[in-house]
Design a protein around this motif. Structure first.
Motif, mmCIF file in Angstrom:
data_model
loop_
_atom_site.group_PDB
_atom_site.id
_atom_site.type_symbol
_atom_site.label_atom_id
_atom_site.label_comp_id
_atom_site.label_asym_id
_atom_site.label_seq_id
_atom_site.Cartn_x
_atom_site.Cartn_y
_atom_site.Cartn_z
ATOM 1 N N SER A 168 0.819 -1.209 0.000
ATOM 2 C CA SER A 168 0.000 0.000 0.000
ATOM 3 C C SER A 168 0.856 1.263 0.000
ATOM 4 C CB SER A 168 -0.939 0.005 1.213
ATOM 5 O OG SER A 168 -0.238 0.279 2.415
ATOM 6 N N VAL A 169 2.128 1.136 0.365
ATOM 7 C CA VAL A 169 3.040 2.279 0.395
ATOM 8 C C VAL A 169 3.761 2.451 -0.940
ATOM 9 C CG1 VAL A 169 5.102 3.244 1.494
ATOM 10 C CG2 VAL A 169 3.368 2.083 2.878
ATOM 11 N N GLY A 170 4.313 1.369 -1.457
ATOM 12 C CA GLY A 170 5.111 1.462 -2.681
ATOM 13 C C GLY A 170 4.783 0.429 -3.730
ATOM 14 N N GLY A 171 3.637 -0.208 -3.610
ATOM 15 C CA GLY A 171 3.237 -1.188 -4.603
ATOM 16 C C GLY A 171 4.026 -2.485 -4.463
ATOM 17 N N MET A 172 3.743 -3.407 -5.373
ATOM 18 C CA MET A 172 4.445 -4.685 -5.375
ATOM 19 C C MET A 172 5.946 -4.482 -5.559
ATOM 20 S SD MET A 172 3.466 -8.039 -7.629
ATOM 21 C CE MET A 172 3.473 -7.090 -9.142
ATOM 22 N N TRP A 173 6.332 -3.362 -6.200
ATOM 23 C CA TRP A 173 7.753 -3.080 -6.427
ATOM 24 C C TRP A 173 8.505 -3.003 -5.098
ATOM 25 C CZ3 TRP A 173 7.760 -3.868 -11.342
ATOM 26 C CH2 TRP A 173 6.747 -3.378 -12.160
ATOM 27 N N LEU A 174 7.931 -2.322 -4.134
ATOM 28 C CA LEU A 174 8.606 -2.154 -2.853
ATOM 29 C C LEU A 174 8.711 -3.489 -2.123
ATOM 30 C CD1 LEU A 174 9.930 -0.199 -0.905
ATOM 31 C CD2 LEU A 174 7.668 0.294 0.068
ATOM 32 N N VAL A 175 7.708 -4.338 -2.267
ATOM 33 C CA VAL A 175 7.769 -5.664 -1.655
ATOM 34 C C VAL A 175 8.918 -6.462 -2.267
ATOM 35 C CG1 VAL A 175 6.503 -7.778 -1.150
ATOM 36 C CG2 VAL A 175 5.286 -5.601 -1.228
ATOM 37 N N CYS A 389 -8.784 -10.488 -17.522
ATOM 38 C CA CYS A 389 -7.743 -11.506 -17.492
ATOM 39 C C CYS A 389 -6.462 -10.985 -16.861
ATOM 40 C CB CYS A 389 -7.506 -12.053 -18.898
ATOM 41 S SG CYS A 389 -6.508 -13.567 -18.934
ATOM 42 N N PHE A 390 -5.315 -11.122 -17.563
ATOM 43 C CA PHE A 390 -4.044 -10.836 -16.901
ATOM 44 C C PHE A 390 -3.764 -9.352 -16.767
ATOM 45 C CE2 PHE A 390 -2.016 -9.442 -20.595
ATOM 46 C CZ PHE A 390 -0.627 -9.574 -20.628
ATOM 47 N N GLU A 391 -4.749 -8.509 -17.098
ATOM 48 C CA GLU A 391 -4.603 -7.088 -16.791
ATOM 49 C C GLU A 391 -4.531 -6.852 -15.283
ATOM 50 O OE1 GLU A 391 -6.591 -4.754 -20.580
ATOM 51 O OE2 GLU A 391 -7.877 -5.292 -18.893
ATOM 52 N N SER A 392 -5.004 -7.809 -14.506
ATOM 53 C CA SER A 392 -4.901 -7.662 -13.052
ATOM 54 C C SER A 392 -3.457 -7.772 -12.579
ATOM 55 C CB SER A 392 -5.747 -8.736 -12.350
ATOM 56 O OG SER A 392 -5.228 -10.031 -12.578
ATOM 57 N N ALA A 393 -2.549 -8.200 -13.448
ATOM 58 C CA ALA A 393 -1.136 -8.282 -13.077
ATOM 59 C C ALA A 393 -0.435 -6.937 -13.168
ATOM 60 C CB ALA A 393 -0.415 -9.294 -13.980
ATOM 61 N N PHE A 394 -1.061 -5.947 -13.833
ATOM 62 C CA PHE A 394 -0.419 -4.660 -14.064
ATOM 63 C C PHE A 394 -0.833 -3.667 -12.979
ATOM 64 C CE2 PHE A 394 -0.519 -6.759 -18.125
ATOM 65 C CZ PHE A 394 0.701 -6.434 -18.713
ATOM 66 N N PRO A 395 0.093 -3.266 -12.101
ATOM 67 C CA PRO A 395 -0.289 -2.341 -11.020
ATOM 68 C C PRO A 395 -0.828 -1.010 -11.523
ATOM 69 C CG PRO A 395 1.872 -3.339 -10.601
ATOM 70 C CD PRO A 395 1.490 -3.694 -12.002
ATOM 71 N N ASP A 396 -0.304 -0.511 -12.627
ATOM 72 C CA ASP A 396 -0.714 0.820 -13.082
ATOM 73 C C ASP A 396 -2.169 0.857 -13.521
ATOM 74 O OD1 ASP A 396 0.290 -0.800 -15.356
ATOM 75 O OD2 ASP A 396 -0.227 0.958 -16.548
ATOM 76 N N MET A 397 -2.705 -0.252 -14.052
ATOM 77 C CA MET A 397 -4.078 -0.245 -14.538
ATOM 78 C C MET A 397 -5.066 -0.136 -13.378
ATOM 79 S SD MET A 397 -4.102 -2.863 -17.790
ATOM 80 C CE MET A 397 -5.545 -2.043 -18.476
ATOM 81 N N SER A 398 -4.829 -0.888 -12.319
ATOM 82 C CA SER A 398 -5.711 -0.787 -11.151
ATOM 83 C C SER A 398 -5.588 0.587 -10.500
ATOM 84 C CB SER A 398 -5.355 -1.877 -10.138
ATOM 85 O OG SER A 398 -5.583 -3.159 -10.675
ATOM 86 N N ARG A 399 -4.378 1.118 -10.466
ATOM 87 C CA ARG A 399 -4.176 2.449 -9.876
ATOM 88 C C ARG A 399 -4.928 3.509 -10.680
ATOM 89 N NH1 ARG A 399 0.154 6.393 -10.669
ATOM 90 N NH2 ARG A 399 0.147 7.842 -8.886
ATOM 91 N N ASN A 400 -4.880 3.416 -12.008
ATOM 92 C CA ASN A 400 -5.603 4.381 -12.844
ATOM 93 C C ASN A 400 -7.097 4.342 -12.562
ATOM 94 O OD1 ASN A 400 -3.225 5.204 -14.073
ATOM 95 N ND2 ASN A 400 -3.464 3.822 -15.817
ATOM 96 N N LEU A 401 -7.641 3.136 -12.433
ATOM 97 C CA LEU A 401 -9.071 3.010 -12.163
ATOM 98 C C LEU A 401 -9.432 3.583 -10.795
ATOM 99 C CD1 LEU A 401 -9.637 -0.601 -13.565
ATOM 100 C CD2 LEU A 401 -10.499 1.530 -14.554
ATOM 101 N N THR A 402 -8.579 3.356 -9.814
ATOM 102 C CA THR A 402 -8.834 3.906 -8.480
ATOM 103 C C THR A 402 -8.813 5.429 -8.513
ATOM 104 O OG1 THR A 402 -7.840 1.951 -7.453
ATOM 105 C CG2 THR A 402 -8.050 3.914 -6.092
ATOM 106 N N ARG A 403 -7.842 5.991 -9.225
ATOM 107 C CA ARG A 403 -7.760 7.448 -9.326
ATOM 108 C C ARG A 403 -8.956 8.022 -10.086
ATOM 109 N NH1 ARG A 403 -2.595 9.770 -8.549
ATOM 110 N NH2 ARG A 403 -2.934 11.221 -10.272
ATOM 111 N N ASP A 404 -9.571 7.195 -10.930
ATOM 112 C CA ASP A 404 -10.755 7.644 -11.673
ATOM 113 C C ASP A 404 -12.052 7.431 -10.901
ATOM 114 O OD1 ASP A 404 -9.255 8.514 -13.799
ATOM 115 O OD2 ASP A 404 -9.505 6.704 -14.987
ATOM 116 N N ARG A 488 -1.336 7.670 -4.346
ATOM 117 C CA ARG A 488 -0.926 9.068 -4.401
ATOM 118 C C ARG A 488 0.421 9.255 -5.095
ATOM 119 N NH1 ARG A 488 -1.884 10.508 2.004
ATOM 120 N NH2 ARG A 488 -3.983 9.619 2.170
ATOM 121 N N LEU A 489 1.388 8.380 -4.760
ATOM 122 C CA LEU A 489 2.770 8.599 -5.204
ATOM 123 C C LEU A 489 3.180 7.745 -6.398
ATOM 124 C CD1 LEU A 489 4.453 8.752 -1.673
ATOM 125 C CD2 LEU A 489 3.572 10.647 -3.062
ATOM 126 N N GLY A 490 2.458 6.679 -6.661
ATOM 127 C CA GLY A 490 2.771 5.851 -7.821
ATOM 128 C C GLY A 490 4.013 4.998 -7.628
#
Length: 543
Positions: A168-175, A389-404, A488-490
């Motif tokens: 929740s702080v830095g996405g899967m990248w930070l994990v 489908c595998f669009e759920s693997a892309f963090p940016d797509m879910s983030r875009n929808l949340t921001r919208d 917020r920070l992406g």
């Protein structure tokens, strides 16, 4: 043809020095796959890279280290994606060999940071730099043209609550960064006494960082509950399977009447026709909507025309209400390479003869959309963000929808081709990460399992529908307001890792330049020529 004696001796030496080492590199790279579903040995991820790191460290040369990195990368990709072998056959090995090259520079980086005596300062630098190099690999292969972000190391922590807080702080990248940092620190415990203190400090710092993030990261605030049903028809084989699957989905949906639903979700490819051209099928689904008192989100996999007039095969999430089509539609944007299109088909079209590659390319959607579902009283309602489908693997797509403004993320999927493999469980687990990253619940609805629902903290809601299940299940999905730091920070963790590597490369470049200046062009040091040794005539080399 006779093999020259010199080359024959080299080949005879290969089994001892190269061939077995290559096998070890493949196995070491494959080990982290056990941390992912279905084995789900999540704890293994924190030490699974250690054998690989130690092997690279023992390489005698940078070239050997790069080779160990490449072979380990091949092993990693084959293990995480082994369920693709029945579909792609030998082509999966070719793809793994090509993508495995991404780990060759990482092998050089590991060799540079861990070889020889390691001081405390060097160990501290390694705990930072080595994970940053790994993250660049994950970033590169997250491009959908290279297969997308499937099997990223951080995704193995999908059921670990502190790790989800980190997401929740830095996405899967930070994990991923933290997991590789722990592996690097553990490796340093084995390599040198001088590095052990720094390694222990690194482990403590990683633990404290996770604890601090889990404690202080902002939490989404609960704001209500939505009753959402998932319809999973199960495996339907044989002739006319598309029509039979539709009939099963209708029967299961009809059984939900009187449950007070807000939304019914069908899986990917649940409808095999363009509903705008088949009003009779649309009318049947609209009748279901009236019967259960909720809109039905279906998924069309058919030849159709999009809003811009393009004609072809699209995969589309379509919302059907009590009066028929609502006009809300999302066309899948990120397609599965070889499964839904063939990259550079004119060159790689032969892949269709080796496995179940796409015979015709599907077309991509042009933008993401959020859909509005009116409340029972005609007001309020619910906003959903559809993924396919595998669009759920892309963090940016879910983030875009949340921001919208999406209140619920919904992924419609089908992994029926890989029914008895690790793929369904791996795919479903990604929903927990997307939910935690965005502070929004995720509904993962499939045709044949695994279907699952996750709350805004990434926690599982209710019992998942397994691959042996044909059923309709109702979930009370907790809604949440507010945004996470990741929303917020992406992708700040990725940018930070890139900055660290740039600084590291600049430092190494300056140090290399200074070393050359000290040595001088002759390799004997700068300044005046060295005086001859006692007893050695000038101008003659020593013995």
């Amino acid at each position: 043809m006779r093999i020259p004696a010199g080359r024959r001796k080299q080949w005879e030496r290969l089994p001892r020095s190269g061939r077995w080492r290559g096998c070890l590199a493949l196995l070491a790279g494959a080990l982290p796959a056990l941390a992912f579903p279905a084995p789900s040995l999540w704890w293994l991820a924190y030490v699974a890279l250690v054998p690989w790191l130690l092997l690279i460290r023992s390489a005698g040369t940078g070239g050997r280290a790069a080779l160990d990195g490449w072979l380990g990368g091949i092993g990693y990709l084959l293990a995480v994606h082994h369920w693709l072998m029945p579909s792609l056959h030998v082509f999966i090995v070719i793809l793994a060999a090509l993508l495995g090259l991404l780990w060759a520079p990482w092998g050089l980086l590991v060799f540079r940071m861990l070889r020889g005596p390691v001081s405390g300062a060097a160990a501290a630098a390694a705990v930072v730099v080595v994970p940053c190099g790994w993250l660049m690999i994950e970033l590169a292969r997250s491009w959908d043209g290279l297969g997308g972000p499937w099997g990223l190391l951080g995704a193995s922590q999908w059921e670990v609550a502190p790790a989800l807080r980190v997401a929740s702080v830095g996405g899967m990248w930070l994990v991923s960064l933290l997991v590789v940092a722990v592996n690097t620190a553990v490796t340093l415990l084995f390599v040198a006494a001088a590095a052990r203190t720094a390694a222990v400090v690194g482990l403590v710092v990683c633990a404290l960082a996770v604890g601090a993030m889990a404690q202080w990261a902002p939490r989404p605030e609960r704001s209500g509950v939505a009753r959402i049903a998932v319809v999973q028809p199960g495996v339907v084989a044989g002739p006319h399977s598309v029509e039979r699957r539709l009939a099963v989905s209708e029967r299961l949906t009809g059984s939900l009447a009187g449950r007070g639903l807000d939304l019914v979700v069908w899986g990917e490819s649940s409808v095999g026709v363009d509903l705008s051209r088949h009003p009779e099928i649309t009318a049947r689904i609209a009748a279901l909507s009236r019967r259960v008192g909720a809109d039905v989100l279906v998924n069309m996999d058919a030849r159709q025309t999009d809003g811009s007039g393009r004609a072809g095969i699209f995969k589309s999430a379509v919302l059907v209400g009590p009066d028929g089509l609502t006009g809300q539609r999302y066309d899948k944007m990120r397609l599965v390479p070889f499964g839904e299109y063939i990259p550079a088909r004119s060159v790689l079209g032969w892949a269709t003869s080796l496995g179940k590659a796409a015979g015709e390319d599907r077309l991509r959607g042009s933008r993401q959309v959020t859909m509005s579902i009116p409340g029972a009283d005609g007001g309020g309602g619910l906003r959903i963000g559809p993924l396919i489908c595998f669009e759920s693997a892309f963090p940016d797509m879910s983030r875009n929808l949340t921001r919208d403004g999406a209140q619920v993320l919904v992924d419609q999927s089908s992994t029926s081709t890989f029914q008895h493999s690790w793929a369904p469980a791996q795919h479903a687990s990604l929903g927990a990460l997307r939910a935690a990253e965005n502070g929004r619940p995720m509904v993962h609805a499939t045709l044949t399992g695994v279907s699952a629902v996750y709350g805004p903290l990434g926690e599982r809601i209710g019992a998942p529908l397994g691959t042996d299940t044909s059923a309709a299940a109702v979930f009370d999905v907790p809604l949440a307001s507010g945004t996470t730091l990741y929303v917020r920070l992406g992708d700040w963790a990725v940018h930070g890792a890139g900055a660290v590597l740039i600084v590291f490369c600049a430092f190494e470049g300056v140090r290399s330049l200074r070393r050359r200046e000290r040595v001088g062009p002759s390799g004997a040091g700068g300044g005046a020529p060295a005086a001859p040794s006692h007893g050695e005539p000038a101008g003659r080399p020593g013995p």
